[in-house]
Motif scaffolding. Structure first.
Motif, PDB file in Angstrom:
ATOM      1  N   ASP A 203      42.019  32.781  52.384  1.00  0.00           N
ATOM      2  CA  ASP A 203      42.971  31.897  53.051  1.00  0.00           C
ATOM      3  C   ASP A 203      43.652  32.586  54.226  1.00  0.00           C
ATOM      4  O   ASP A 203      43.685  32.061  55.335  1.00  0.00           O
ATOM      5  CB  ASP A 203      44.026  31.397  52.050  1.00  0.00           C
ATOM      6  CG  ASP A 203      43.701  30.006  51.539  1.00  0.00           C
ATOM      7  OD1 ASP A 203      42.514  29.761  51.285  1.00  0.00           O
ATOM      8  OD2 ASP A 203      44.621  29.181  51.407  1.00  0.00           O
ATOM      9  N   ASN A 204      44.232  33.750  53.969  1.00  0.00           N
ATOM     10  CA  ASN A 204      44.941  34.477  55.018  1.00  0.00           C
ATOM     11  C   ASN A 204      44.663  35.970  54.903  1.00  0.00           C
ATOM     12  O   ASN A 204      44.655  36.519  53.801  1.00  0.00           O
ATOM     13  CB  ASN A 204      46.459  34.259  54.912  1.00  0.00           C
ATOM     14  CG  ASN A 204      46.881  32.835  55.204  1.00  0.00           C
ATOM     15  OD1 ASN A 204      46.837  32.382  56.341  1.00  0.00           O
ATOM     16  ND2 ASN A 204      47.280  32.118  54.153  1.00  0.00           N
ATOM     17  N   LEU A 205      44.459  36.588  56.051  1.00  0.00           N
ATOM     18  CA  LEU A 205      44.368  38.044  56.126  1.00  0.00           C
ATOM     19  C   LEU A 205      45.547  38.535  56.954  1.00  0.00           C
ATOM     20  O   LEU A 205      45.701  38.139  58.116  1.00  0.00           O
ATOM     21  CB  LEU A 205      43.048  38.460  56.785  1.00  0.00           C
ATOM     22  CG  LEU A 205      42.924  39.935  57.182  1.00  0.00           C
ATOM     23  CD1 LEU A 205      42.984  40.837  55.955  1.00  0.00           C
ATOM     24  CD2 LEU A 205      41.644  40.177  57.978  1.00  0.00           C
ATOM     25  N   GLN A 503      59.294  36.980  55.505  1.00  0.00           N
ATOM     26  CA  GLN A 503      59.448  35.540  55.293  1.00  0.00           C
ATOM     27  C   GLN A 503      58.656  34.720  56.308  1.00  0.00           C
ATOM     28  O   GLN A 503      57.760  33.958  55.934  1.00  0.00           O
ATOM     29  CB  GLN A 503      60.930  35.166  55.353  1.00  0.00           C
ATOM     30  CG  GLN A 503      61.739  35.620  54.145  1.00  0.00           C
ATOM     31  CD  GLN A 503      63.176  35.136  54.206  1.00  0.00           C
ATOM     32  OE1 GLN A 503      63.844  35.241  55.235  1.00  0.00           O
ATOM     33  NE2 GLN A 503      63.679  34.621  53.102  1.00  0.00           N
ATOM     34  N   GLU A 504      58.993  34.865  57.592  1.00  0.00           N
ATOM     35  CA  GLU A 504      58.356  34.041  58.615  1.00  0.00           C
ATOM     36  C   GLU A 504      56.907  34.455  58.874  1.00  0.00           C
ATOM     37  O   GLU A 504      56.045  33.601  59.084  1.00  0.00           O
ATOM     38  CB  GLU A 504      59.169  34.122  59.911  1.00  0.00           C
ATOM     39  CG  GLU A 504      60.575  33.573  59.784  1.00  0.00           C
ATOM     40  CD  GLU A 504      61.371  33.750  61.074  1.00  0.00           C
ATOM     41  OE1 GLU A 504      60.763  34.082  62.125  1.00  0.00           O
ATOM     42  OE2 GLU A 504      62.601  33.557  61.030  1.00  0.00           O
ATOM     43  N   ARG A 509      53.565  31.438  55.832  1.00  0.00           N
ATOM     44  CA  ARG A 509      52.174  31.082  56.127  1.00  0.00           C
ATOM     45  C   ARG A 509      51.356  30.949  54.841  1.00  0.00           C
ATOM     46  O   ARG A 509      50.495  30.075  54.734  1.00  0.00           O
ATOM     47  CB  ARG A 509      51.556  32.126  57.058  1.00  0.00           C
ATOM     48  CG  ARG A 509      52.195  32.168  58.441  1.00  0.00           C
ATOM     49  CD  ARG A 509      51.484  33.142  59.351  1.00  0.00           C
ATOM     50  NE  ARG A 509      50.146  32.706  59.678  1.00  0.00           N
ATOM     51  CZ  ARG A 509      49.817  31.907  60.689  1.00  0.00           C
ATOM     52  NH1 ARG A 509      50.766  31.447  61.487  1.00  0.00           N
ATOM     53  NH2 ARG A 509      48.570  31.561  60.913  1.00  0.00           N
ATOM     54  N   ILE A 510      51.619  31.812  53.867  1.00  0.00           N
ATOM     55  CA  ILE A 510      50.921  31.694  52.590  1.00  0.00           C
ATOM     56  C   ILE A 510      51.264  30.380  51.906  1.00  0.00           C
ATOM     57  O   ILE A 510      50.388  29.673  51.393  1.00  0.00           O
ATOM     58  CB  ILE A 510      51.270  32.878  51.667  1.00  0.00           C
ATOM     59  CG1 ILE A 510      50.632  34.175  52.192  1.00  0.00           C
ATOM     60  CG2 ILE A 510      50.793  32.614  50.231  1.00  0.00           C
ATOM     61  CD1 ILE A 510      50.954  35.397  51.356  1.00  0.00           C
ATOM     62  N   LYS A 511      52.535  30.025  51.919  1.00  0.00           N
ATOM     63  CA  LYS A 511      52.979  28.818  51.215  1.00  0.00           C
ATOM     64  C   LYS A 511      52.492  27.531  51.879  1.00  0.00           C
ATOM     65  O   LYS A 511      52.485  26.473  51.260  1.00  0.00           O
ATOM     66  CB  LYS A 511      54.504  28.822  51.088  1.00  0.00           C
ATOM     67  CG  LYS A 511      55.001  29.908  50.125  1.00  0.00           C
ATOM     68  CD  LYS A 511      56.502  30.073  50.148  1.00  0.00           C
ATOM     69  CE  LYS A 511      57.206  28.946  49.433  1.00  0.00           C
ATOM     70  NZ  LYS A 511      58.659  29.227  49.282  1.00  0.00           N
ATOM     71  N   GLU A 512      52.036  27.646  53.124  1.00  0.00           N
ATOM     72  CA  GLU A 512      51.448  26.479  53.786  1.00  0.00           C
ATOM     73  C   GLU A 512      50.064  26.159  53.231  1.00  0.00           C
ATOM     74  O   GLU A 512      49.559  25.061  53.397  1.00  0.00           O
ATOM     75  CB  GLU A 512      51.326  26.736  55.300  1.00  0.00           C
ATOM     76  CG  GLU A 512      52.656  26.711  56.032  1.00  0.00           C
ATOM     77  CD  GLU A 512      52.507  27.065  57.501  1.00  0.00           C
ATOM     78  OE1 GLU A 512      51.362  27.383  57.899  1.00  0.00           O
ATOM     79  OE2 GLU A 512      53.494  27.038  58.236  1.00  0.00           O
ATOM     80  N   ALA A 514      47.544  28.493  50.329  1.00  0.00           N
ATOM     81  CA  ALA A 514      47.206  28.838  48.957  1.00  0.00           C
ATOM     82  C   ALA A 514      48.414  28.930  48.046  1.00  0.00           C
ATOM     83  O   ALA A 514      48.291  28.886  46.825  1.00  0.00           O
ATOM     84  CB  ALA A 514      46.469  30.181  48.939  1.00  0.00           C
ATOM     85  N   CYS A 515      49.603  29.093  48.619  1.00  0.00           N
ATOM     86  CA  CYS A 515      50.849  29.300  47.884  1.00  0.00           C
ATOM     87  C   CYS A 515      50.913  30.734  47.339  1.00  0.00           C
ATOM     88  O   CYS A 515      49.930  31.468  47.337  1.00  0.00           O
ATOM     89  CB  CYS A 515      51.031  28.301  46.758  1.00  0.00           C
ATOM     90  SG  CYS A 515      51.178  26.600  47.357  1.00  0.00           S
ATOM     91  N   PHE A 516      52.081  31.108  46.887  1.00  0.00           N
ATOM     92  CA  PHE A 516      52.327  32.440  46.356  1.00  0.00           C
ATOM     93  C   PHE A 516      52.780  32.277  44.916  1.00  0.00           C
ATOM     94  O   PHE A 516      53.902  31.849  44.652  1.00  0.00           O
ATOM     95  CB  PHE A 516      53.393  33.153  47.197  1.00  0.00           C
ATOM     96  CG  PHE A 516      53.707  34.553  46.743  1.00  0.00           C
ATOM     97  CD1 PHE A 516      52.870  35.611  47.061  1.00  0.00           C
ATOM     98  CD2 PHE A 516      54.839  34.812  45.985  1.00  0.00           C
ATOM     99  CE1 PHE A 516      53.159  36.902  46.639  1.00  0.00           C
ATOM    100  CE2 PHE A 516      55.138  36.097  45.557  1.00  0.00           C
ATOM    101  CZ  PHE A 516      54.295  37.145  45.886  1.00  0.00           C
ATOM    102  N   GLY A 517      51.891  32.590  43.972  1.00  0.00           N
ATOM    103  CA  GLY A 517      52.211  32.346  42.572  1.00  0.00           C
ATOM    104  C   GLY A 517      52.513  30.874  42.354  1.00  0.00           C
ATOM    105  O   GLY A 517      51.760  29.990  42.786  1.00  0.00           O
ATOM    106  N   ASN A 518      53.628  30.587  41.719  1.00  0.00           N
ATOM    107  CA  ASN A 518      54.052  29.208  41.489  1.00  0.00           C
ATOM    108  C   ASN A 518      55.128  28.760  42.463  1.00  0.00           C
ATOM    109  O   ASN A 518      55.738  27.711  42.270  1.00  0.00           O
ATOM    110  CB  ASN A 518      54.566  29.047  40.047  1.00  0.00           C
ATOM    111  CG  ASN A 518      53.427  28.971  39.051  1.00  0.00           C
ATOM    112  OD1 ASN A 518      52.458  28.247  39.269  1.00  0.00           O
ATOM    113  ND2 ASN A 518      53.527  29.723  37.962  1.00  0.00           N
ATOM    114  N   TYR A 519      55.369  29.548  43.496  1.00  0.00           N
ATOM    115  CA  TYR A 519      56.388  29.144  44.478  1.00  0.00           C
ATOM    116  C   TYR A 519      55.848  28.007  45.327  1.00  0.00           C
ATOM    117  O   TYR A 519      54.728  28.066  45.810  1.00  0.00           O
ATOM    118  CB  TYR A 519      56.747  30.334  45.378  1.00  0.00           C
ATOM    119  CG  TYR A 519      57.460  31.446  44.674  1.00  0.00           C
ATOM    120  CD1 TYR A 519      58.839  31.403  44.461  1.00  0.00           C
ATOM    121  CD2 TYR A 519      56.761  32.550  44.218  1.00  0.00           C
ATOM    122  CE1 TYR A 519      59.501  32.448  43.826  1.00  0.00           C
ATOM    123  CE2 TYR A 519      57.413  33.601  43.585  1.00  0.00           C
ATOM    124  CZ  TYR A 519      58.775  33.550  43.382  1.00  0.00           C
ATOM    125  OH  TYR A 519      59.418  34.588  42.757  1.00  0.00           O
TER     126      TYR A 519
END
Length: 519
Positions: A203-205, A503-504, A509-512, A514-519
């Motif tokens: 998803d992201n590198l 954060q920014e 970008r992750i949360k847009e 694949a998400c980060f864990g259950n966040y």
């Protein structure tokens, strides 16, 4: 108060792989599946030892330890009150007291905690705390030879391929974060995935202060069967293109790595004194000779412990130097590397390395010249034979998580490629001979490209491939120069680093996706 967590998730590439292949356990896969069905993987940088988790003394209980910082929870692995994987305390204070472990273990817990904070971990409820996956690789080679650490990074990247394929097969989305030379580990793995047709599986590198060339993501390399853009190496305008490979043995670019990931984020800073002269030194003439050595020693003594470790191996821009000693022996490492291997191939290979034979040839001794040429012909054939031998062991069909990639020895500098063809091997042998015979193991007519972690795409952003990738949003740059002043500043982030980089730059970008864990 103590909060108990599942055990930390570690891929230990410093140890021999069980059953010759690296894999996460079934329980670890389930842990990731149940916690958001995603994995965020962190790869540390150069010269970081394995270290250990922090340990409480046998007579210290958790309530007593927590009393030293009232109201602050302590996080330890499930079922253990003797090994700590995270102490929620002021990071520098916790490290000074040995509460966050050491080496790669320490890096993992600090990065993990800051990423959780950036994702929104509340101070009073730790139930959403997400374990990231730490990749421990042998970047601490015990010498000042940066190239040796680069070799170790590529070997580790080949092993990481099996883990990534395992996660892909399990349907778990993946985010990769690397620091410094850890970029070579992840780019090696992605270059192999991309070459094998596994497109956009990551998803992201995130390349944070990457200690690789600024053109590392370029597809323009002579070490492919068909050079990009239809040009032959050394002919036409592409030979002078900033996007072109310049490393004398082809270790600079990862031409198919970009294919394996949806997005690439480069976090760089002109103030990173490990990767090159900082912006405030731009008015001073570029370091050279003894002056550069003295300036390197001065900044080494002034740097933090982690940055001293990097400086001890030589500033990135001086990694090819043979003088001064602070930079190691530059590309003479290859001389020793191939001398040891060629000595085992045949005694007839030795004239390629014997100074007295080379001197006789320079003095017009035809027989000595014949010996040298014959030696390099034997070496070239051994290199081609290795390419054929390894290619024969690579199974056709899709990459499999349970099938380890074969390793290269004579072709180690090209081991970031999935399969090395005979034509690639012959070109490599030619460039190795040129490095030894023409250049005396110190490259001519080319300099180390500036580090991607220092200048981002500043010098190559107008090249068509990069301009298209930047315009489309696939490549995204975060210039941290106004708030990031040390190579390892993310370990103990100042408020601005936490907000703008963690954060920014990363978590949002992750949360847009694949998400980060259950966040």
């Amino acid at each position: 108060m103590a909060t108990y967590l599942p055990p930390p998730l570690v891929i230990d590439l410093r140890a021999q792989a069980p059953n010759s292949v690296d894999r996460l356990s079934h329980d670890q896969i389930e842990q990731l599946r149940l916690n958001g069905n995603n994995a965020t993987i962190f790869v540390h940088g150069y010269n970081v030892p394995h270290g250990d988790w922090a340990r409480f003394t046998h007579n210290a209980d958790l309530p007593g330890l927590a009393a030293t910082q009232p109201g602050m929870p302590r996080l330890v692995p499930s079922g253990s009150a003797t090994i700590a994987t995270l102490c929620q305390s002021e990071a520098t204070d916790a490290d000074e007291r040995g509460l966050n472990g050491s080496g790669a273990c320490n890096w993992l817990v600090n990065m993990e905690y800051q990423l959780n904070r950036a994702a929104g971990l509340p101070d009073d409820d730790w139930r959403q705390y997400t374990r990231i996956v730490g990749v421990f690789w042998p970047g601490d080679t015990g010498t000042t030879e940066f190239i040796e650490a680069e070799f170790a990074a590529m070997k580790s990247g080949r092993r990481l391929v099996n883990i990534l394929v395992q996660l892909i097969e399990a349907g778990i989305t993946i985010n990769l974060i690397s620091h410094s030379l850890g970029a070579r580990v992840v780019l090696t793995a992605l270059n192999i995935l991309g070459a094998h047709g596994m497109r956009q599986r990551i998803d992201n590198l995130f390349l944070w202060e990457p200690a690789v060339a600024d053109n590392a993501l370029s597809p323009d390399t002579p070490f492919t069967d068909t050079p990009s853009r239809g040009d032959d190496f050394g002919k036409g305008s592409l030979a002078q293109s900033p996007a072109r490979e310049v490393h004398p043995l082809g270790m600079g670019t990862f031409p198919t790595a970009h294919l394996a990931t949806k997005n690439v984020v480069v976090l760089h800073s002109h103030e990173d004194g490990i990767l090159g002269p900082s912006a405030k030194d731009a008015l001073v003439e570029e370091d050279s000779g003894l002056l550069g050595a003295l300036r390197g020693i001065r900044t080494f003594l002034d740097d933090t412990t982690d940055d001293q470790t990097g400086k001890l191996g030589g500033a990135y821009t001086k990694k090819w130097w043979t003088f001064p000693p602070i930079a190691g022996d530059g590309l003479r490492y290859f001389q020793d590397y191939y001398f040891e291997r060629c000595r085992k191939i045949s005694k007839d290979c030795m004239p390629a390395f014997q100074i007295y034979t080379q001197q006789k040839a320079r003095n017009g001794d035809g027989y000595a010249q014949w010996q040298i040429e014959r030696a390099w012909d034997i070496i070239e054939q051994a290199i081609v034979d290795e390419a054929r031998r390894v290619a024969a062991t690579i199974p056709w069909g899709p990459l499999r998580a349970d099938t380890p990639l074969p390793t290269y020895d004579l072709l180690q500098p090209l081991s970031h490629h999935y399969r090395i063809s005979e034509s690639m091997a012959r070109l490599f042998a030619h460039k190795l001979r040129q490095l030894a015979q023409r250049d005396g193991w110190q490259p001519r007519d080319t300099d180390v490209r500036p580090a991607l972690g220092l200048i981002g795409f500043e010098k190559i952003r107008k090249e068509l491939f990069f301009s298209d990738a930047i315009l489309s949003g696939k490549f995204y740059l975060i210039n941290q120069s106004t708030w990031f002043f040390s190579h390892s500043a993310m370990k103990y982030p100042a408020p601005e680093i936490f907000e703008k980089s963690y954060q920014e730059g990363i978590i949002f970008r992750i949360k847009e996706g694949a998400c980060f864990g259950n966040y």
